[in-house]
Design an enzyme around this catalytic site. Sequence first.
Site, PDB file in Angstrom:
ATOM      1  N   HIS A  18       0.810  -1.212   0.000  1.00 59.32           N
ATOM      2  CA  HIS A  18       0.000   0.000   0.000  1.00 59.32           C
ATOM      3  C   HIS A  18       0.848   1.269   0.000  1.00 59.32           C
ATOM      4  O   HIS A  18       0.449   2.283  -0.587  1.00 59.32           O
ATOM      5  CB  HIS A  18      -0.954  -0.022   1.194  1.00 59.32           C
ATOM      6  N   SER A 108      -6.805  -2.047  -0.232  1.00 59.38           N
ATOM      7  CA  SER A 108      -6.366  -1.305  -1.415  1.00 59.38           C
ATOM      8  C   SER A 108      -7.491  -0.537  -2.113  1.00 59.38           C
ATOM      9  O   SER A 108      -7.264   0.606  -2.538  1.00 59.38           O
ATOM     10  CB  SER A 108      -5.655  -2.235  -2.391  1.00 59.38           C
ATOM     11  N   GLY A 152     -10.495 -11.890 -11.067  1.00 55.67           N
ATOM     12  CA  GLY A 152      -9.586 -10.778 -11.248  1.00 55.67           C
ATOM     13  C   GLY A 152      -8.784 -10.826 -12.531  1.00 55.67           C
ATOM     14  O   GLY A 152      -8.499  -9.786 -13.144  1.00 55.67           O
ATOM     15  N   ASP A 172      -3.197  -8.498  -7.105  1.00 57.73           N
ATOM     16  CA  ASP A 172      -2.804  -8.912  -5.753  1.00 57.73           C
ATOM     17  C   ASP A 172      -3.593 -10.161  -5.355  1.00 57.73           C
ATOM     18  O   ASP A 172      -4.488 -10.100  -4.513  1.00 57.73           O
ATOM     19  CB  ASP A 172      -3.071  -7.754  -4.779  1.00 57.73           C
TER      20      ASP A 172
END
Length: 289
Positions: A18, A108, A152, A172
């Site tokens: 992050h 995130s 994703g 991620d």
Amino acid sequence: MNYRHHFHAGNFADVLKHALLARLVRALQKKDKGCLLLDTHAGRGAYDLAAAATGDSLARRPEWPEGIGRIFARADAPALLNDYLSAVRAWNVERGAAAGAVRFYPGSPVLLARLARPQDRIVACERQPAECAALREELQFTAGVTVREMDGYEAVRAWLPPPERRALVLIDPPFEGEREFADIARALSAGLRRLAGGVFAVWYPLTERARVEEFFAEVRPLRPPPTLGVDLMIAGPGAGMKMKGCGLLVVNPPWQFEREAAEVAAFLGGALAQAPGGGGRVEWVVREG
């Protein structure tokens, strides 16, 4: 494996990911034109760290005290961490944490929402229905955010190229399967075909260095643009822990990101080390030209 990120929220891996994500966003925002911020494995968006000590049936040792807990209140953190730490601190105040205490952690997609400008657009994807429902509830009143329940890796193909022709893509995954690195390489290949100038950031665990080198070996034949690897080691090779660190692979790193990443990794390597041999490093996986 039934992955639930709240057990790991705010740990050293989140801190590196992050902190660097914030620097990438700010780099893209040096131009006035808006951009797409695509989070392919977004999770539920925000986490109550009190839940990190509770497993499915047994108490767990929380990981956040050795991550965000170590730097949350540090006054000597480099200025490059200001955007990240300010967002985490503000989130705790808004959620009602005790003064100066860390209790809540923004994932995130929430971090991206807090950093985004009005002209930026966020797409957050999560394939787990319960996690996606929580994410949608978390961001339902946030302008410029689209939440989708979907795989994703398919999101990379579905959302690129964007109308803005500028994008930051965070990949991620939870690394639940043996073929995760191969899936990432395929997604990168598809993403670069659709948007060669996009910035792609891929988080990876450092369990066995050989696996990461194999992943890099799969990336290089794609002939990607310049690609940087940023590693954070919390312990040396001889330590008993399975996961000794993590890294972020950045394809098309913005100008001066290498210098910024090196400073962030060096600070976090000292602040978050849990055993001898910890530290941070930056290396070019694919150099320019």
